[in-house]
Motif scaffolding. Structure first.
Motif, PDB file in Angstrom:
ATOM      1  N   GLY A  37       5.462  32.771   3.946  1.00 12.90           N
ATOM      2  CA  GLY A  37       5.068  31.400   3.642  1.00 12.90           C
ATOM      3  C   GLY A  37       3.775  31.342   2.839  1.00 12.90           C
ATOM      4  O   GLY A  37       3.061  32.330   2.678  1.00 12.90           O
ATOM      5  N   ASP A  38       3.462  30.140   2.370  1.00 15.45           N
ATOM      6  CA  ASP A  38       2.331  29.928   1.479  1.00 15.45           C
ATOM      7  C   ASP A  38       1.009  29.788   2.216  1.00 15.45           C
ATOM      8  O   ASP A  38      -0.047  30.049   1.673  1.00 15.45           O
ATOM      9  CB  ASP A  38       2.590  28.672   0.637  1.00 15.45           C
ATOM     10  N   ILE A  39       1.056  29.392   3.469  1.00 15.48           N
ATOM     11  CA  ILE A  39      -0.166  29.089   4.213  1.00 15.48           C
ATOM     12  C   ILE A  39      -1.050  30.315   4.419  1.00 15.48           C
ATOM     13  O   ILE A  39      -2.264  30.188   4.597  1.00 15.48           O
ATOM     14  CB  ILE A  39       0.170  28.410   5.553  1.00 15.48           C
ATOM     15  N   LEU A  40      -0.481  31.494   4.353  1.00 16.07           N
ATOM     16  CA  LEU A  40      -1.254  32.722   4.587  1.00 16.07           C
ATOM     17  C   LEU A  40      -1.795  33.346   3.299  1.00 16.07           C
ATOM     18  O   LEU A  40      -2.301  34.462   3.307  1.00 16.07           O
ATOM     19  CB  LEU A  40      -0.396  33.749   5.339  1.00 16.07           C
ATOM     20  N   ASN A  41      -1.677  32.640   2.187  1.00  9.49           N
ATOM     21  CA  ASN A  41      -2.220  33.081   0.898  1.00  9.49           C
ATOM     22  C   ASN A  41      -1.737  34.468   0.470  1.00  9.49           C
ATOM     23  O   ASN A  41      -2.521  35.415   0.373  1.00  9.49           O
ATOM     24  CB  ASN A  41      -3.744  33.053   0.917  1.00  9.49           C
ATOM     25  N   PRO A  42      -0.453  34.604   0.192  1.00 14.07           N
ATOM     26  CA  PRO A  42       0.058  35.920  -0.210  1.00 14.07           C
ATOM     27  C   PRO A  42      -0.592  36.457  -1.492  1.00 14.07           C
ATOM     28  O   PRO A  42      -0.765  37.667  -1.626  1.00 14.07           O
ATOM     29  CB  PRO A  42       1.559  35.686  -0.400  1.00 14.07           C
ATOM     30  N   SER A  43      -0.990  35.578  -2.396  1.00 14.36           N
ATOM     31  CA  SER A  43      -1.628  36.042  -3.638  1.00 14.36           C
ATOM     32  C   SER A  43      -2.931  36.764  -3.345  1.00 14.36           C
ATOM     33  O   SER A  43      -3.271  37.748  -4.009  1.00 14.36           O
ATOM     34  CB  SER A  43      -1.903  34.861  -4.568  1.00 14.36           C
ATOM     35  N   ASP A  44      -3.669  36.281  -2.356  1.00 16.39           N
ATOM     36  CA  ASP A  44      -4.916  36.944  -1.979  1.00 16.39           C
ATOM     37  C   ASP A  44      -4.652  38.344  -1.442  1.00 16.39           C
ATOM     38  O   ASP A  44      -5.400  39.287  -1.715  1.00 16.39           O
ATOM     39  CB  ASP A  44      -5.658  36.134  -0.912  1.00 16.39           C
ATOM     40  N   LYS A  45      -3.582  38.478  -0.675  1.00 13.47           N
ATOM     41  CA  LYS A  45      -3.253  39.788  -0.104  1.00 13.47           C
ATOM     42  C   LYS A  45      -2.835  40.760  -1.205  1.00 13.47           C
ATOM     43  O   LYS A  45      -3.122  41.954  -1.124  1.00 13.47           O
ATOM     44  CB  LYS A  45      -2.145  39.667   0.947  1.00 13.47           C
ATOM     45  N   VAL A  46      -2.166  40.244  -2.216  1.00 12.69           N
ATOM     46  CA  VAL A  46      -1.784  41.092  -3.346  1.00 12.69           C
ATOM     47  C   VAL A  46      -3.048  41.576  -4.060  1.00 12.69           C
ATOM     48  O   VAL A  46      -3.170  42.764  -4.389  1.00 12.69           O
ATOM     49  CB  VAL A  46      -0.854  40.330  -4.322  1.00 12.69           C
TER      50      VAL A  46
ATOM     51  N   ALA B 254       0.090  45.510   1.167  1.00 11.06           N
ATOM     52  CA  ALA B 254       0.108  44.044   1.159  1.00 11.06           C
ATOM     53  C   ALA B 254       0.863  43.509   2.378  1.00 11.06           C
ATOM     54  O   ALA B 254       0.428  42.529   3.004  1.00 11.06           O
ATOM     55  CB  ALA B 254       0.745  43.543  -0.128  1.00 11.06           C
ATOM     56  N   ASN B 255       1.974  44.128   2.729  1.00 13.36           N
ATOM     57  CA  ASN B 255       2.741  43.683   3.893  1.00 13.36           C
ATOM     58  C   ASN B 255       1.919  43.845   5.171  1.00 13.36           C
ATOM     59  O   ASN B 255       1.906  42.953   6.023  1.00 13.36           O
ATOM     60  CB  ASN B 255       4.057  44.457   3.999  1.00 13.36           C
ATOM     61  N   ASN B 256       1.216  44.961   5.319  1.00 10.39           N
ATOM     62  CA  ASN B 256       0.369  45.173   6.490  1.00 10.39           C
ATOM     63  C   ASN B 256      -0.762  44.150   6.557  1.00 10.39           C
ATOM     64  O   ASN B 256      -1.113  43.664   7.636  1.00 10.39           O
ATOM     65  CB  ASN B 256      -0.188  46.593   6.508  1.00 10.39           C
ATOM     66  N   MET B 257      -1.322  43.804   5.407  1.00  5.89           N
ATOM     67  CA  MET B 257      -2.365  42.783   5.379  1.00  5.89           C
ATOM     68  C   MET B 257      -1.819  41.428   5.833  1.00  5.89           C
ATOM     69  O   MET B 257      -2.494  40.683   6.552  1.00  5.89           O
ATOM     70  CB  MET B 257      -2.953  42.661   3.980  1.00  5.89           C
ATOM     71  N   MET B 258      -0.598  41.124   5.408  1.00  2.34           N
ATOM     72  CA  MET B 258       0.022  39.858   5.829  1.00  2.34           C
ATOM     73  C   MET B 258       0.291  39.867   7.331  1.00  2.34           C
ATOM     74  O   MET B 258       0.070  38.857   8.010  1.00  2.34           O
ATOM     75  CB  MET B 258       1.327  39.614   5.059  1.00  2.34           C
ATOM     76  N   LEU B 259       0.752  40.976   7.860  1.00  2.00           N
ATOM     77  CA  LEU B 259       0.998  41.062   9.300  1.00  2.00           C
ATOM     78  C   LEU B 259      -0.303  40.888  10.083  1.00  2.00           C
ATOM     79  O   LEU B 259      -0.324  40.202  11.120  1.00  2.00           O
ATOM     80  CB  LEU B 259       1.658  42.403   9.652  1.00  2.00           C
ATOM     81  N   ASN B 260      -1.381  41.474   9.587  1.00  2.00           N
ATOM     82  CA  ASN B 260      -2.684  41.288  10.233  1.00  2.00           C
ATOM     83  C   ASN B 260      -3.120  39.827  10.174  1.00  2.00           C
ATOM     84  O   ASN B 260      -3.685  39.299  11.131  1.00  2.00           O
ATOM     85  CB  ASN B 260      -3.746  42.179   9.584  1.00  2.00           C
ATOM     86  N   GLU B 261      -2.853  39.174   9.066  1.00  2.00           N
ATOM     87  CA  GLU B 261      -3.203  37.762   8.923  1.00  2.00           C
ATOM     88  C   GLU B 261      -2.385  36.897   9.880  1.00  2.00           C
ATOM     89  O   GLU B 261      -2.903  35.940  10.456  1.00  2.00           O
ATOM     90  CB  GLU B 261      -2.991  37.304   7.474  1.00  2.00           C
ATOM     91  N   VAL B 262      -1.119  37.232  10.057  1.00  2.00           N
ATOM     92  CA  VAL B 262      -0.267  36.498  11.007  1.00  2.00           C
ATOM     93  C   VAL B 262      -0.856  36.612  12.408  1.00  2.00           C
ATOM     94  O   VAL B 262      -0.967  35.607  13.132  1.00  2.00           O
ATOM     95  CB  VAL B 262       1.186  37.034  10.980  1.00  2.00           C
TER      96      VAL B 262
END
Length: 174
Positions: free
Chosen positions: A35-44, A71-79
């Motif tokens: 989703g967009d709320i976790l700022n995927p562009s920032d993680k990239v 990037a996927n691990n960063m998103m999981l940490n953000e979740v």
């Protein structure tokens, strides 16, 4: 495995080519998964920063895997972080709009149903479907990005569309 022509990716030009090649697609995949709320562009961006910091350690043939995994691990940490934050904080939605109350209600109901049905799709079908319909990517581009054959990409998109049509009556109207 064939020996790489370049021992590392620390050259600015080579690195910028990698950015151009992978950044947008990786951002879109993270957007579809989380989703967009976790700022995927920032993680990239952060994944590319990590890649630059470790450019001598990452082999050129492993760049794509490194970026996607990082990037996927960063998103999981953000979740995980967001889950902790939401326990202790309430988000107040905006309470005004220029649209009629009926329209807002119908839009919200459809959006909720659509997201619910979309979330029930298999992840690989959802990602392929969104890449096709939102990004406008061809089946061949989707196949290359996901590392699958064109036929598998077509099947995933077709299966997702069929499931959506079967579960959302608005998509069956002409």
């Amino acid at each position: 495995m064939p020996k790489s022509l370049h021992p590392d990716i620390c050259d600015k030009l080579r690195f910028s080519k990698l950015y151009e090649k992978y950044a947008q697609t990786l951002s879109n995949i993270l957007l579809y998964k989380y989703g967009d709320i976790l700022n995927p562009s920032d993680k990239v961006q952060e994944a590319f920063i990590k890649l630059w910091e470790n450019c001598t350690k990452v082999k050129p043939e492993a760049v794509k895997t490194y970026l996607y995994t990082t990037a996927n691990n960063m998103m999981l940490n953000e979740v995980k972080h967001q889950n902790v934050k939401f326990k202790y904080q309430q988000i107040k939605p905006k309470d005004y709009t220029n649209e009629s109350p009926e329209f807002v209600m119908r839009k919200k109901e459809f959006s909720n149903r659509f997201e619910q049905v979309l979330s029930k799709l298999k992840e690989e079908e959802r990602v392929a479907f969104l890449m096709s319909k939102v990004d406008g990517k061809t089946h061949k581009e989707i196949a290359e990005t996901l590392g699958i054959t064109k036929k598998v990409a077509e099947h995933r998109i077709y299966a997702a569309m069929k499931y959506l049509k079967n579960n959302l009556e608005e998509l069956n109207k002409k």
